[in-house]
Design a protein around this motif. Structure first.
Motif, PDB file in Angstrom:
ATOM      1  N   ILE A  85       0.852  -1.184   0.000  1.00 27.55           N
ATOM      2  CA  ILE A  85       0.000   0.000   0.000  1.00 27.55           C
ATOM      3  C   ILE A  85       0.887   1.233   0.000  1.00 27.55           C
ATOM      4  O   ILE A  85       2.044   1.170   0.418  1.00 27.55           O
ATOM      5  N   GLN A  86       0.345   2.330  -0.497  1.00 33.63           N
ATOM      6  CA  GLN A  86       1.079   3.585  -0.502  1.00 33.63           C
ATOM      7  C   GLN A  86       0.321   4.600   0.343  1.00 33.63           C
ATOM      8  O   GLN A  86      -0.843   4.896   0.062  1.00 33.63           O
ATOM      9  N   VAL A  87       0.987   5.091   1.365  1.00 35.44           N
ATOM     10  CA  VAL A  87       0.400   6.075   2.284  1.00 35.44           C
ATOM     11  C   VAL A  87       1.421   7.197   2.431  1.00 35.44           C
ATOM     12  O   VAL A  87       2.509   6.979   2.954  1.00 35.44           O
ATOM     13  N   ASN A  88       1.067   8.385   1.963  1.00 34.36           N
ATOM     14  CA  ASN A  88       1.998   9.510   1.967  1.00 34.36           C
ATOM     15  C   ASN A  88       1.457  10.641   2.840  1.00 34.36           C
ATOM     16  O   ASN A  88       0.309  11.074   2.665  1.00 34.36           O
ATOM     17  N   ALA A 185      -2.932   6.312  -8.035  1.00 38.60           N
ATOM     18  CA  ALA A 185      -4.202   7.020  -7.853  1.00 38.60           C
ATOM     19  C   ALA A 185      -4.751   6.810  -6.446  1.00 38.60           C
ATOM     20  O   ALA A 185      -5.249   7.746  -5.808  1.00 38.60           O
ATOM     21  N   ARG A 186      -4.643   5.562  -5.962  1.00 36.61           N
ATOM     22  CA  ARG A 186      -5.081   5.302  -4.589  1.00 36.61           C
ATOM     23  C   ARG A 186      -4.210   6.049  -3.592  1.00 36.61           C
ATOM     24  O   ARG A 186      -4.693   6.565  -2.580  1.00 36.61           O
ATOM     25  N   GLY A 187      -2.898   6.123  -3.877  1.00 36.98           N
ATOM     26  CA  GLY A 187      -1.997   6.843  -2.987  1.00 36.98           C
ATOM     27  C   GLY A 187      -2.308   8.324  -2.924  1.00 36.98           C
ATOM     28  O   GLY A 187      -2.250   8.942  -1.848  1.00 36.98           O
ATOM     29  N   ILE A 188      -2.638   8.924  -4.076  1.00 40.85           N
ATOM     30  CA  ILE A 188      -2.994  10.347  -4.099  1.00 40.85           C
ATOM     31  C   ILE A 188      -4.277  10.587  -3.313  1.00 40.85           C
ATOM     32  O   ILE A 188      -4.376  11.549  -2.532  1.00 40.85           O
TER      33      ILE A 188
END
Length: 283
Positions: A85-88, A185-188
């Motif tokens: 997963i990408q969480v920023n 897109a999910r990360g954004i």
């Protein structure tokens, strides 16, 4: 190499993106692919792909995967640890629960799957292929949690490689840069949700930075490789007789990897700051 049709490969995170593409590519090459998905309807469909319900943070599901592999008469050639997963968010503004979630999925889950499948890999003299990121080499602003887990995955991969090489098991790291998948897109969307929860003071400090990083992420993804192209690199890491220890994926990954080797920290800081500034005007 032995007949692929008589060998298993496990691919985690196979619902979409590189995981789904890698499962299809490896099945096309004749392997029987156990494709880990969180919902069976999301599994890639192709001859040679068997969906396996797998949340890598759930011990019971990891144990069930190991039992499925052990019950099969075919050797396990490789496990491709791809789930992620990408969480920023800025370090100051990211809640601790999110830090823990990122590390559970992007690091500890991979360790759990690897531990569960190592007995089978030791028997078959197979390999572990860990899907890291260029974020495992250079940490962009707001990437503290994501890059932290990827840096850790790189270190775990190095340690594991040195532990099991004498036992006949190979460990390979794949480091993608921009790839055209749904993950960005999910990360954004996640970054925007987290930014909405920042205090007014945090928003004043970091709001512009978050918007610039989102713009940079979208641009890098749009100009990146296709998931199918990335899958071919993963397949090479899986099938090469003498694989390299690391495979960058994409020109951006190759360039940034070289920069991290030759530039001092402050110089790399300036390069990254200039890149972010270019996207501030369009954010």
């Amino acid at each position: 190499m032995p007949d692929p049709t008589q060998q298993l490969i496990v691919v985690t995170g196979a619902s979409t993106g590189m995981g789904a593409a890698a499962a299809r590519e490896l099945a096309r090459r004749g392997f029987q692919v156990l494709a880990g998905v969180r919902r069976e309807p999301d599994a890639p469909r192709a001859t040679g792909i068997e969906p396996v319900l797998l949340d890598i943070t759930e011990p019971a599901q990891v144990a069930a995967l190991a039992a499925r592999v052990a019950a099969d008469g075919r050797p396990l050639h490789a496990v491709v640890n791809n789930a992620g997963i990408q969480v920023n968010a800025p370090v100051e503004a990211l809640p601790m629960a999110q830090w823990r979630r990122v590390f559970e999925v992007n690091l500890f889950g991979h360790v759990a799957v690897t531990q569960a499948l190592l007995p089978a890999l030791l028997r078959s003299r197979g390999r572990v292929v860990n899907i890291s990121s260029i974020g495992g080499k250079a940490a962009m602003p707001t990437y503290g949690a994501y890059a932290g887990a990827k840096f850790a995955l790189e270190a775990v991969s190095d340690s594991l490689r040195r532990e099991v090489a004498p036992l006949g098991v190979q460990v390979v790291v794949v480091e993608p840069g921009g790839v055209r998948t749904e993950m960005a897109a999910r990360g954004i969307a996640t970054a925007n949700d987290l930014a909405a929860g920042m205090t007014p003071e945090q928003d004043e400090r970091y709001g512009g930075l978050v918007r610039a990083i989102n713009s940079l992420m979208a641009s890098g993804t749009a100009s990146g490789l296709t998931a199918d192209a990335a899958a071919r690199v993963i397949a090479k890491a899986v099938t090469a007789r003498r694989p390299r220890t690391r495979y960058p994926v994409g020109r951006d990954a190759a360039v940034l990897t070289r920069l991290t080797r030759v530039l001092p920290d402050r110089a790399l800081d300036r390069v990254i700051a200039a890149t972010v500034r270019r996207h501030s005007a369009t954010a």
